[in-house]
Design an enzyme around this catalytic site. Structure first.
Site, PDB file in Angstrom:
ATOM      1  CG  HIS A 173      21.694  36.181  13.515  1.00 41.55           C
ATOM      2  ND1 HIS A 173      21.352  36.612  12.265  1.00 41.55           N
ATOM      3  CD2 HIS A 173      20.700  35.304  13.875  1.00 41.55           C
ATOM      4  CE1 HIS A 173      20.223  36.019  11.879  1.00 41.55           C
ATOM      5  NE2 HIS A 173      19.804  35.227  12.851  1.00 41.55           N
ATOM      6  CG  HIS A 213      25.119  37.243   4.514  1.00 40.00           C
ATOM      7  ND1 HIS A 213      24.555  36.058   4.125  1.00 40.00           N
ATOM      8  CD2 HIS A 213      24.226  37.848   5.318  1.00 40.00           C
ATOM      9  CE1 HIS A 213      23.362  35.966   4.670  1.00 40.00           C
ATOM     10  NE2 HIS A 213      23.139  37.023   5.407  1.00 40.00           N
ATOM     11  CG  ASP A 243      22.659  43.655  10.803  1.00 39.65           C
ATOM     12  OD1 ASP A 243      21.499  44.061  10.971  1.00 39.65           O
ATOM     13  OD2 ASP A 243      23.005  42.479  10.987  1.00 39.65           O
TER      14      ASP A 243
END
Ligand code: ACO
Length: 436
Positions: free
Chosen positions: A268, A307, A363
């Site tokens: 995460h 994702h 990210d």
């Protein structure tokens, strides 16, 4: 005539059931009526990791993962990132509308005047080991705020809830900055009310002996944009934790600490730190094909890719790439960007990634910017936690005021043994020895 219902035949009993479909969804509880006998518990839905289960109705954040669309309260993320400040977006997420000038001024004033930590929290933080991870310090310190504000337990009073929301948004950067200063052995810097939200955060991180800290406006704006992009993302792992812990009516500091703990994992919010480690390990462009091979062989993961919801380019990653250009004009180009760009180019042309619809997520590029701005990788996830606190709180507030919500309590399919005869000590065998 078409009807918004689902008709199911239970082949065990030959009985037919008609269930309503609302918003493209059927209610799991309607399946409970499907039984083989009066003693039968009824059908359950099995959905490990909530792959296809809506746990709430929400009007905060909209994602279309197939098309790569993200909207907060109906406003596209690209528009908000271009025109708003983070605190303006925080107001939008929490109250549903963009603030007018007077509302924004008052909101900024309120948040700014809740940035100071109680000295007991500061002392508490001084007790951490010198090499503690900033996220571990952040999670513990947010939980420790519950000791300072016991009235937060009254979650049914809207004014009380709002006060805790302001405190959490105000204090999060202070806690994150103090975690960083602690890890490098520098004295803590107190908030400066003259500065903007990101400018003050930079002040608390980096002011040394100068009487007044002046943040570079390009870097301060870039940080604000990154905060906007990370503010909410509907029912992700940490938000689900916030709602789940909050559903037991725990106070918002404890629920936020739990959500931050969920965020810290490498799958995460911890992924941004892992991306930097991965780029360091790859080292140079010529090592990329061998790395990609290891990923395809299942020996590695391409961190910052993939994702649960996006099966297209994450819209936040696009804005981050653009923001990186602005930052690098000030800081100089982070050489890791070239490795990342090449990694992305190769991955997006590769059958393995195409077939699985794996694209860069938020990210993938954020860590490269953070590093160029002077943050150490261990701080990256704390940088994510600051803005996501707003999303957690907006979702918590929505959950607390939703009459349909109750304590979160999933079911299970029990696979263990049942009602066994008790074994006296002398008859028990070691499971390990039995196996051997
Ligand atoms: N690298 C290589 N293969 C991957 C990756 C990756 N990053 N992500 C998914 N896959 C593969 C899986 O191995 C699986 O392959 P298979 O069908 O052959 O078994 C397939 O793609 C589907 O992946 P799942 O793990 O089933 O997808 P899920 O929705 O459960 O996981 C997750 C999503 C956790 C984000 C995953 O893509 C991942 O681990 N990515 C790397 C970590 C990361 O970047 N996390 C940040 C996410 S964004 C955020 O939380 C802020």
């Amino acid at each position: 005539m078409a009807s918004s219902t689902l008709t199911i035949t239970d082949n065990r009993t030959d009985r037919t059931y008609t269930l309503p479909i609302e918003d493209g969804t059927v209610r799991s509880m309607d399946f409970r009526k499907i039984r083989t006998s009066d003693e039968d518990f009824g059908l359950m839905m099995y959905d490990p990791a909530f792959m296809n289960t809506a746990s709430c109705r929400s009007n905060i954040t909209y994602i279309d993962g197939e098309r790569g669309i993200l909207e907060y309260r109906g406003y596209p993320i690209e528009v908000l990132a271009e025109h708003c400040t983070f605190l303006e977006v925080a107001y939008l997420l929490l109250f549903g509308e963009l603030p007018n000038e007077a509302e924004l001024k008052n909101w900024v004033y309120e948040i700014t005047h809740h940035t100071m930590l109680h000295e007991t929290t500061k002392k508490f933080m001084e007790g951490f080991r010198y090499d503690a991870h900033p996220m571990a310090m952040l999670v513990s310190s947010v939980a420790a705020l519950a000791t300072v504000y016991p009235e937060a337990r009254d979650i049914h009073d809207p004014d009380n809830r709002l006060l805790q929301i302001k405190r959490l948004i105000g204090k999060m950067p202070t806690i994150a900055a103090m975690s960083y200063r602690h890890s490098v052995g520098f004295p803590y810097v107190y908030p400066d009310n003259d500065l903007s939200y990101p400018g003050n955060f930079m002040n608390m991180l980096w002011r040394m002996v100068e009487p007044k800290y002046a943040a570079n406006p390009v870097l301060s704006r870039a940080l604000d944009v990154l905060f906007i992009l990370h503010a909410d993302h509907e029912q992700n792992c940490s938000t689900n934790t916030m709602r789940s812990v909050g559903s037991s009516q725990a106070d918002p500091y404890l629920a936020t600490a739990a959500a931050a703990a969920a965020l810290s994992g490498p799958l995460h919010g911890g992924a941004n730190e892992e991306v930097l480690k991965m780029l360091d390990e790859i080292g140079s462009k010529q090592n990329i094909p061998a790395f990609i091979k290891r990923v395809k062989d299942g020996q590695e993961k391409l961190m910052g890719f993939g994702h649960r919801v996006y099966k297209n380019y994450d819209p936040r990653a696009k804005i981050i790439k653009w923001t990186a250009e602005q930052v690098f004009e000030v800081t100089g180009r982070n050489p890791k960007l070239d490795i990342a760009l090449e990694l992305e180019r190769i991955a997006l042309e590769d059958e393995y990634f195409i077939k699985r619809k794996l694209y860069p997520n938020v990210d993938f590029y954020s860590g490269i910017i953070y590093q160029a701005m002077g943050f150490k990788p261990s701080m990256f996830t704390a940088l994510f936690a600051i803005p996501r606190t707003v999303g957690w709180l907006a979702q918590w507030q929505e959950m607390v005021t939703d009459a349909e919500q109750k304590i979160a309590r999933p079911r299970q399919i029990y696979t263990g043994q049942r009602t066994r005869p008790f074994l006296p000590m002398e008859e028990r065998q070691s499971a390990v020895l039995t196996k051997a």
